[in-house]
Every structure is written in C-alpha cells, then in structure tokens.
Design an enzyme around this catalytic site. Structure first.
Site, short mmCIF file in Angstrom:
data_model
loop_
_atom_site.label_atom_id
_atom_site.label_comp_id
_atom_site.label_asym_id
_atom_site.label_seq_id
_atom_site.Cartn_x
_atom_site.Cartn_y
_atom_site.Cartn_z
N HIS A 152 46.16 57.32 152.76
CA HIS A 152 47.00 58.14 151.88
C HIS A 152 47.09 57.56 150.48
O HIS A 152 47.97 57.93 149.70
CB HIS A 152 48.41 58.29 152.47
CG HIS A 152 48.44 59.12 153.72
ND1 HIS A 152 49.50 59.13 154.59
CD2 HIS A 152 47.52 59.96 154.25
CE1 HIS A 152 49.24 59.95 155.60
NE2 HIS A 152 48.04 60.46 155.42
N TYR A 162 57.17 57.62 142.07
CA TYR A 162 56.23 56.56 142.45
C TYR A 162 56.45 55.27 141.64
O TYR A 162 56.29 54.17 142.16
CB TYR A 162 54.78 57.07 142.36
CG TYR A 162 54.49 58.00 143.52
CD1 TYR A 162 54.51 59.39 143.36
CD2 TYR A 162 54.28 57.49 144.80
CE1 TYR A 162 54.31 60.23 144.45
CE2 TYR A 162 54.07 58.33 145.89
CZ TYR A 162 54.10 59.70 145.71
OH TYR A 162 53.91 60.54 146.79
N ASN A 179 56.98 51.04 168.47
CA ASN A 179 57.92 51.76 167.62
C ASN A 179 59.33 51.41 168.08
O ASN A 179 59.54 50.99 169.20
CB ASN A 179 57.66 53.29 167.78
CG ASN A 179 58.32 54.11 166.68
OD1 ASN A 179 59.53 54.03 166.49
ND2 ASN A 179 57.53 54.87 165.96
N LEU A 180 60.27 51.63 167.14
CA LEU A 180 61.68 51.41 167.50
C LEU A 180 62.11 52.38 168.59
O LEU A 180 63.01 52.11 169.36
CB LEU A 180 62.57 51.68 166.26
CG LEU A 180 63.07 50.51 165.44
CD1 LEU A 180 64.09 51.01 164.42
CD2 LEU A 180 63.66 49.39 166.27
N GLU A 181 61.46 53.56 168.59
CA GLU A 181 61.85 54.59 169.58
C GLU A 181 60.63 54.94 170.44
O GLU A 181 59.49 54.72 170.02
CB GLU A 181 62.29 55.87 168.84
CG GLU A 181 63.53 55.70 168.01
CD GLU A 181 63.60 56.75 166.87
OE1 GLU A 181 64.51 56.64 166.05
OE2 GLU A 181 62.71 57.62 166.81
C1 BV8 Z 1 45.25 67.33 155.22
C2 BV8 Z 1 51.91 60.27 150.45
C3 BV8 Z 1 43.20 68.55 155.41
C4 BV8 Z 1 52.04 58.82 150.23
C5 BV8 Z 1 52.04 61.48 152.52
C6 BV8 Z 1 50.78 72.47 160.32
C7 BV8 Z 1 50.43 71.80 161.48
C8 BV8 Z 1 49.69 70.62 161.43
C9 BV8 Z 1 49.30 70.09 160.21
C10 BV8 Z 1 49.66 70.74 159.06
C11 BV8 Z 1 50.40 71.92 159.10
N1 BV8 Z 1 50.60 72.32 157.82
C12 BV8 Z 1 50.03 71.43 156.98
C13 BV8 Z 1 49.45 70.47 157.73
C14 BV8 Z 1 48.69 69.30 157.22
C15 BV8 Z 1 49.64 68.25 156.65
C16 BV8 Z 1 50.63 67.82 157.72
O1 BV8 Z 1 50.31 67.08 158.62
N2 BV8 Z 1 51.89 68.30 157.61
C17 BV8 Z 1 52.88 67.92 158.61
C18 BV8 Z 1 54.19 67.56 157.93
C19 BV8 Z 1 52.99 69.05 159.60
N3 BV8 Z 1 48.80 67.12 156.30
C20 BV8 Z 1 48.21 67.07 155.10
O2 BV8 Z 1 48.39 67.89 154.21
C21 BV8 Z 1 47.20 65.95 154.93
N4 BV8 Z 1 45.97 66.52 154.45
O3 BV8 Z 1 45.59 67.68 156.34
O4 BV8 Z 1 44.08 67.74 154.60
C22 BV8 Z 1 42.13 67.68 155.92
C23 BV8 Z 1 42.36 66.83 157.00
C24 BV8 Z 1 41.33 66.04 157.46
C25 BV8 Z 1 40.08 66.10 156.86
C26 BV8 Z 1 39.87 66.95 155.78
C27 BV8 Z 1 40.90 67.75 155.30
C28 BV8 Z 1 47.71 64.94 153.91
C29 BV8 Z 1 48.87 64.19 154.49
C30 BV8 Z 1 49.28 63.04 153.56
C31 BV8 Z 1 50.57 63.37 152.90
N5 BV8 Z 1 51.05 62.21 152.15
N6 BV8 Z 1 52.56 60.58 151.70
C32 BV8 Z 1 53.47 58.44 150.06
O5 BV8 Z 1 54.18 59.08 149.27
O6 BV8 Z 1 53.85 57.45 150.72
S1 BV8 Z 1 52.72 61.68 154.06
C33 BV8 Z 1 53.89 60.53 154.43
O7 BV8 Z 1 54.10 60.63 155.86
C34 BV8 Z 1 53.47 59.10 154.21
O8 BV8 Z 1 52.10 58.93 153.88
C35 BV8 Z 1 53.70 58.49 155.58
O9 BV8 Z 1 52.92 57.40 155.76
C36 BV8 Z 1 53.34 59.63 156.44
C37 BV8 Z 1 53.68 59.47 157.89
O10 BV8 Z 1 55.01 59.01 157.97
P1 BV8 Z 1 55.29 57.66 158.80
O11 BV8 Z 1 54.53 56.56 158.17
O12 BV8 Z 1 55.06 57.93 160.23
O13 BV8 Z 1 56.82 57.41 158.48
P2 BV8 Z 1 58.08 58.14 159.15
O14 BV8 Z 1 59.25 57.85 158.27
O15 BV8 Z 1 57.75 59.55 159.48
O16 BV8 Z 1 58.27 57.37 160.55
C38 BV8 Z 1 58.61 56.00 160.55
C39 BV8 Z 1 58.54 55.53 162.00
O17 BV8 Z 1 58.79 54.13 162.03
C40 BV8 Z 1 59.56 56.18 162.90
O18 BV8 Z 1 58.92 56.59 164.11
C41 BV8 Z 1 60.57 55.05 163.20
O19 BV8 Z 1 61.10 55.15 164.52
C42 BV8 Z 1 59.69 53.84 163.08
N7 BV8 Z 1 60.40 52.61 162.69
C43 BV8 Z 1 61.43 52.49 161.81
N8 BV8 Z 1 61.77 51.17 161.72
C44 BV8 Z 1 60.92 50.48 162.53
C45 BV8 Z 1 60.06 51.40 163.16
N9 BV8 Z 1 59.11 51.02 164.04
C46 BV8 Z 1 59.02 49.70 164.32
N10 BV8 Z 1 59.82 48.77 163.75
C47 BV8 Z 1 60.78 49.12 162.87
N11 BV8 Z 1 61.57 48.17 162.34
#
Ligand code: BV8
Length: 235
Positions: free
Chosen positions: A117, A59, A208-210
């Site tokens: 987050h 971080y 989104n880009l995609e």
């Molecule tokens: C919770 C920390 C309970 C900060 C992050 C099984 C099934 C479903 C859910 C779960 C499961 N097992 C566990 C879970 C829950 C889990 C979860 O979802 N897991 C996933 C992986 C399956 N979630 C949690 O644990 C959350 N907590 O559920 O608690 C609860 C819920 C509600 C109420 C009470 C209790 C906590 C999740 C937070 C985790 N922390 N990061 C940091 O370090 O930054 S997650 C991390 O992913 C970041 O925060 C990030 O923001 C987040 C999402 O990623 P994106 O922002 O979407 O980024 P990514 O790279 O994925 O995508 C980028 C996109 O941009 C792409 O689509 C790309 O095409 C596009 N792009 C690129 N360039 C451009 C563009 N678009 C436009 N223009 C461009 N130029």
C-alpha cells in the site's frame, strides 16, 4: 551445484496491529484513524483531487508521528528470523508483505519487505513519476525535486488504486509453505484474500488481539498482543 529450495518458505502479511504497541494508530479499532477521518476524504484519489491540502496534512501528520516511535518486539522478532536465514542458522526464507506504510520493519532490520500500500517516507510526482524520499511535510505546492513541477502526492495506494508489487506477492504466495497474518483485520482486499489463495498448499496462522472473523480460514490462531505472540511464534 543445484540450489536446493529452503526447507521453509514463509510469507508474513502484516497490518496496522503490528505497529500499535509502537504507538501508531490502527484503522478500525474503536480509537482508530477511521473513527476520526472519512476514508473517502483522505484515502481515495477523488478525495485528493477534491482537497489535496487535507490529504497532504493527513499524511504529513502520520509521517511526523512515525519520527517519534520505534519498532517493537514483534518487528524485531521478524527481523531476527530473516537474519537467521541470512546467516544460515535457519534453512528458510521469509518475505514480509505489509499493508503498513510505516518503516518500522526496516528500522527493526528487515530487508525482505514489500509495501503493497506504499510508504509514508516517499512521495510520487504525478508529472515525471519520480518517487523521492520525504522526511518532513509535503504540500500540494511543494516542487518535485526532479522536475520542479508542484505535482507531488503521497506514494500511497488509495482505495480504488492498484496495490504495488502484486506480481512478486502472487509468486511468493504460490511458492510458500507457511502463511502468517499479524495484526490485520482482514477487511481490505486483495490482502484479505491472500489466505484463501494459499490454504490449499500452505499452513496458515493468524496472530491478532482478537480471534479472526472467519476462524475456519486459518489452520491455527494465536490470540494476544503481537509483541508477546510473535516472538513466541518465531522462537
Ligand atoms: C484494489 C492506504 C483492484 C495507506 C489503504 C467490495 C468487496 C471487496 C473488495 C472491494 C469492494 N469494494 C471495493 C473493494 C476493493 C477495496 C477494498 O478492499 N475495500 C474494502 C474496504 C471492502 N480495495 C482496494 O480498493 C484496493 N485496490 O482492490 O484494486 C486490484 C486488486 C488487485 C490487483 C489489481 C487491481 C486498495 C486497498 C488499499 C487501500 N489503502 N490505506 C494508509 O493510509 O495507511 S487501506 C488501509 O487498510 C491500510 O492500508 C491498512 O493497512 C489496511 C488494512 O487495515 P489493517 O492493517 O488490517 O488495520 P485495521 O485497523 O483494519 O486492523 C488492525 C488489526 O490489528 C485488528 O484486527 C486488531 O484486532 C489488531 N490489533 C490491534 N492491536 C494489536 C492487534 N493485533 C496484535 N497485536 C496488537 N497489539
């Protein structure tokens, strides 16, 4: 005089893609953060307990990068839309719910921003709960400015932790009539579930880009870089 609700209540959910063209990395793109870091090591409470120095360095490095980048045209377009609501030239309301921990929305001028987050520019004391600003490095031995205990951690929501401001977010989602996602892969919950939460009462758009993984989730999609598509959408 009764306060009429604004004509449009928009909730925008942003992800790492909106900051990509400012020079910050995304997570799941080919060259993204998760291609070089193990999520379990740097983005879980267990990882922090196991190796607080590794997580602190992860971080600290991202905080240092943030100091060297600027908001882009997408951040600025959203800030201008909010400004139009404030100065009365648009009869609407805009809330940005961001998954991002950078401060580029605020530095572009947005004020209605909710970081679900957490934020890079803050740390949190595990002893007294203080959340002091952090501009430079924060290490496991750095004393908390409030209670002096060396028990600071990033003020970030890790996997398995409860996202912040959920009550405010759920209320805004229930009341909105337009929902826009910008630059998010829609893979992390609960954020990824917001579009399903609003589809019965709001117009939904993905920028989104995609194309989205499940296109039928959105009424409309704008495919292209955020710096081009967001100003076009706001105009
Ligand atoms: C919770 C920390 C309970 C900060 C992050 C099984 C099934 C479903 C859910 C779960 C499961 N097992 C566990 C879970 C829950 C889990 C979860 O979802 N897991 C996933 C992986 C399956 N979630 C949690 O644990 C959350 N907590 O559920 O608690 C609860 C819920 C509600 C109420 C009470 C209790 C906590 C999740 C937070 C985790 N922390 N990061 C940091 O370090 O930054 S997650 C991390 O992913 C970041 O925060 C990030 O923001 C987040 C999402 O990623 P994106 O922002 O979407 O980024 P990514 O790279 O994925 O995508 C980028 C996109 O941009 C792409 O689509 C790309 O095409 C596009 N792009 C690129 N360039 C451009 C563009 N678009 C436009 N223009 C461009 N130029």
């Amino acid at each position: 005089m009764t306060q009429h609700p604004p004509a449009e209540r928009i909730v925008v959910l942003t992800g790492a893609g909106i900051s990509k063209e400012s020079g910050l990395e995304t997570f799941r793109d080919a060259d993204g953060l998760w291609s070089r870091h193990n999520i379990d090591d740097v983005c879980t409470p267990e990882g922090f307990l196991r190796d607080p120095m590794l997580v602190s360095r992860f971080y600290n490095g991202r905080r240092a990068e943030l100091a060297g980048v600027e908001p882009n045209a997408a951040h600025r377009a959203l800030a201008e839309l909010e400004q139009a609501a404030r100065d009365g030239s648009w009869d609407g309301e805009l809330l940005i719910v961001t998954q991002n921990i950078d401060d580029l929305h605020e530095r572009a001028g947005s004020r209605n921003v909710v970081h679900m987050h957490g934020e890079l520019r803050r740390v949190r004391c595990m002893s007294c709960g203080a959340t002091p600003e952090c501009q430079g490095d924060c290490l496991p031995q750095t004393p908390c400015p409030a209670c002096r205990h060396p028990t600071l951690r990033p003020d970030i929501v890790w996997f398995g932790e409860i996202p912040m401001h959920m009550a405010r977010i759920d209320a805004a989602l229930a009341a909105c009539d337009r929902f826009v996602t910008i630059g998010t892969s829609g893979t992390v919950y609960p954020a990824a579930g917001f579009v399903a939460q609003v589809r019965d009462h709001a117009d939904t758009l993905d920028i989104n880009l995609e194309a989205p993984a499940i296109p039928t989730l959105f009424d409309r999609t704008l495919v292209g870089p955020a710096t081009r598509m967001v100003p076009r959408w706001v105009a």
